[in-house]
Design an enzyme around this catalytic site. Sequence first.
Site, PDB file in Angstrom:
ATOM      1  N   ASP A   5     -37.080  26.501   8.968  1.00 14.92           N
ATOM      2  CA  ASP A   5     -37.647  26.945  10.241  1.00 14.92           C
ATOM      3  C   ASP A   5     -39.039  27.475   9.931  1.00 14.92           C
ATOM      4  O   ASP A   5     -39.192  28.410   9.140  1.00 14.92           O
ATOM      5  CB  ASP A   5     -36.740  28.033  10.830  1.00 14.92           C
ATOM      6  CG  ASP A   5     -37.322  28.662  12.089  1.00 14.92           C
ATOM      7  OD1 ASP A   5     -38.542  28.867  12.162  1.00 14.92           O
ATOM      8  OD2 ASP A   5     -36.533  28.975  12.996  1.00 14.92           O
TER       9      ASP A   5
ATOM     10  N   ASP B 106     -39.470  23.778  16.072  1.00 16.87           N
ATOM     11  CA  ASP B 106     -40.187  24.414  14.958  1.00 16.87           C
ATOM     12  C   ASP B 106     -39.477  24.224  13.625  1.00 16.87           C
ATOM     13  O   ASP B 106     -39.682  25.003  12.698  1.00 16.87           O
ATOM     14  CB  ASP B 106     -40.360  25.911  15.239  1.00 16.87           C
ATOM     15  CG  ASP B 106     -39.039  26.637  15.364  1.00 16.87           C
ATOM     16  OD1 ASP B 106     -38.006  25.959  15.575  1.00 16.87           O
ATOM     17  OD2 ASP B 106     -39.025  27.871  15.226  1.00 16.87           O
TER      18      ASP B 106
ATOM     19  N   LYS C 254     -28.031  36.071  15.411  1.00 15.03           N
ATOM     20  CA  LYS C 254     -28.786  37.149  14.757  1.00 15.03           C
ATOM     21  C   LYS C 254     -27.987  38.448  14.650  1.00 15.03           C
ATOM     22  O   LYS C 254     -28.200  39.389  15.417  1.00 15.03           O
ATOM     23  CB  LYS C 254     -30.103  37.389  15.501  1.00 15.03           C
ATOM     24  CG  LYS C 254     -30.997  36.149  15.481  1.00 15.03           C
ATOM     25  CD  LYS C 254     -32.393  36.410  15.954  1.00 15.03           C
ATOM     26  CE  LYS C 254     -33.269  35.177  15.839  1.00 15.03           C
ATOM     27  NZ  LYS C 254     -33.077  34.148  16.857  1.00 15.03           N
TER      28      LYS C 254
HETATM   29  N1  GDD Z   1     -38.676  25.385  26.779  1.00 12.47           N
HETATM   30  C1  GDD Z   1     -38.455  26.539  26.170  1.00 12.47           C
HETATM   31  N2  GDD Z   1     -38.311  27.680  26.920  1.00 12.47           N
HETATM   32  N3  GDD Z   1     -38.369  26.574  24.826  1.00 12.47           N
HETATM   33  C2  GDD Z   1     -38.145  27.766  24.226  1.00 12.47           C
HETATM   34  C3  GDD Z   1     -37.992  28.972  24.938  1.00 12.47           C
HETATM   35  C4  GDD Z   1     -38.081  28.913  26.374  1.00 12.47           C
HETATM   36  O1  GDD Z   1     -37.974  29.914  27.092  1.00 12.47           O
HETATM   37  N4  GDD Z   1     -37.770  29.976  24.052  1.00 12.47           N
HETATM   38  C5  GDD Z   1     -37.779  29.407  22.831  1.00 12.47           C
HETATM   39  N5  GDD Z   1     -38.025  28.078  22.926  1.00 12.47           N
HETATM   40  C6  GDD Z   1     -38.109  27.100  21.834  1.00 12.47           C
HETATM   41  C7  GDD Z   1     -39.109  27.504  20.757  1.00 12.47           C
HETATM   42  O2  GDD Z   1     -40.372  26.925  21.026  1.00 12.47           O
HETATM   43  C8  GDD Z   1     -38.478  26.933  19.492  1.00 12.47           C
HETATM   44  O3  GDD Z   1     -38.887  25.602  19.258  1.00 12.47           O
HETATM   45  C9  GDD Z   1     -36.991  26.931  19.790  1.00 12.47           C
HETATM   46  O4  GDD Z   1     -36.851  27.076  21.206  1.00 12.47           O
HETATM   47  C10 GDD Z   1     -36.247  28.077  19.082  1.00 12.47           C
HETATM   48  O5  GDD Z   1     -36.906  29.283  19.358  1.00 12.47           O
HETATM   49  P1  GDD Z   1     -37.294  30.291  18.175  1.00 12.47           P
HETATM   50  O6  GDD Z   1     -37.996  31.432  18.810  1.00 12.47           O
HETATM   51  O7  GDD Z   1     -37.952  29.585  17.084  1.00 12.47           O
HETATM   52  O8  GDD Z   1     -35.845  30.803  17.765  1.00 12.47           O
HETATM   53  P2  GDD Z   1     -35.343  31.335  16.346  1.00 12.47           P
HETATM   54  O9  GDD Z   1     -35.972  30.575  15.237  1.00 12.47           O
HETATM   55  O10 GDD Z   1     -35.476  32.809  16.333  1.00 12.47           O
HETATM   56  O11 GDD Z   1     -33.762  30.988  16.416  1.00 12.47           O
HETATM   57  C11 GDD Z   1     -33.304  29.698  16.780  1.00 12.47           C
HETATM   58  O12 GDD Z   1     -33.452  28.774  15.712  1.00 12.47           O
HETATM   59  C12 GDD Z   1     -32.677  29.093  14.529  1.00 12.47           C
HETATM   60  C13 GDD Z   1     -32.908  27.960  13.534  1.00 12.47           C
HETATM   61  O13 GDD Z   1     -34.230  27.784  13.262  1.00 12.47           O
HETATM   62  C14 GDD Z   1     -31.833  29.803  17.192  1.00 12.47           C
HETATM   63  O14 GDD Z   1     -31.451  28.570  17.716  1.00 12.47           O
HETATM   64  C15 GDD Z   1     -30.949  30.176  16.000  1.00 12.47           C
HETATM   65  O15 GDD Z   1     -29.584  30.137  16.370  1.00 12.47           O
HETATM   66  C16 GDD Z   1     -31.176  29.202  14.869  1.00 12.47           C
HETATM   67  O16 GDD Z   1     -30.430  29.596  13.714  1.00 12.47           O
HETATM   68 MG    MG Z   2     -37.477  29.181  15.069  1.00 15.80          MG
END
Ligand code: GDD
Ligand code: MG
Length: 359
Positions: free
Chosen positions: A221, A112, A163
């Site tokens: 993001d 994403d 977080k």
């Molecule tokens: N296959 C799979 N299975 N993918 C997953 C799962 C799962 O259970 N859970 C989440 N994802 C994928 C989401 O589709 C997304 O593309 C990515 O992993 C990160 O998940 P988000 O839900 O978008 O996390 P975030 O934005 O809160 O946090 C993450 O991204 C940040 C940067 O954008 C973390 O990696 C943070 O550390 C980081 O700063």
């Molecule tokens: Mg994200």
Amino acid sequence: MTLEAVLLVGGQGTRLRPLTIATPKPMLAVAGVPLLTHQLARLAAAGVTHAVLGTSYQAHVFADHFGDGSALGLELEYVTEADPLGTGGGIRNVADRLRAGPDDPVLVLNGDVLSGHSLRTQLAEHRRVGATVTLHLVEVTDARAFGCVPLDADGRVTAFLEKMDAPVTNLINAGCYVFTRRLIDDIPCGRPVSVERETFPALVAAGARVQGYVESAYWLDLGTPAAFVTGSADLVTGKVPSPALPGPAGDYLVLPGAAVAADSALTGGSSVGRGCRVEEGAWIDRSVLLDGAAIGGGSLVRSSIVGRRSTVGDGCVLTDAVLGDDVIVGAGNELLAGIRLFPGAVLDEGAVRFSSDLA
Ligand code: GDD
Ligand code: MG
């Protein structure tokens, strides 16, 4: 050597509801094509030839759209988690599809994120220091919603703090990693694992070489409506270049089959999807009209997302609004300040108004 990538695309995209009810977040159209298309095109341009998608939520949508990946010059495979396994579990779950040797690098990306950083330079940094894993990091003004990643003077990661309320640094995990293949096989199998909360902190604690690669190129993001609108506009205007942009960069993007009235205005990096209609005197500013959406005469749509086949009547004002698919908004409504309408919602003419001319 073949270069491989793993894309994590299994999340539910809850912050982008109702857009993500029928479409997983990475498949939402951003500047005319799915967000994931921009990422895959960048990976192909950086030399990736084989990519594996770790899917879970709405898994079929990915394969239906991309098939074997040949249209993008990639060989694509899909592995679906029946129950979501988290980021680490999702990476481990695709391990048997990878062809890299134990010491080879494998790119792993959150599905994403829009990033303009150099994948090749990140890979080179990984090799230079002989890291176990190398994390792309960017600086943000508010790190609370991200993984906070302090470094020492040599760029070694000294902690991974997912977080937290009081971040110790503004350097954050940008969601693009180079893993040494061996590390992927070492992630526990068959149970949920978070790389952010489990794998990375454990590696740091064990003294493994976890390297930070800081490059402050364009980065976003797209997980919230505000960021989604911004990311789309930045692609349309060319602020973040993408090899997958379906047209020249400019003030707006209009996809084939859309009908835009001559005296309407499209500004601020707006994108108008296939089969959309924009009628006389309408003004679409910094907004995303998904395929088949229609905007009535004299309406103003600003910083908003209008779902597929949704119709907005004449003389409406939408600001920071998110409309799901198949919504019908009657004439003269004012939808302001982050309002979200769920798929199929129907608003009668003038049902929502804030103006002083309210009789
Ligand atoms: N296959 C799979 N299975 N993918 C997953 C799962 C799962 O259970 N859970 C989440 N994802 C994928 C989401 O589709 C997304 O593309 C990515 O992993 C990160 O998940 P988000 O839900 O978008 O996390 P975030 O934005 O809160 O946090 C993450 O991204 C940040 C940067 O954008 C973390 O990696 C943070 O550390 C980081 O700063
Ligand atoms: Mg994200």
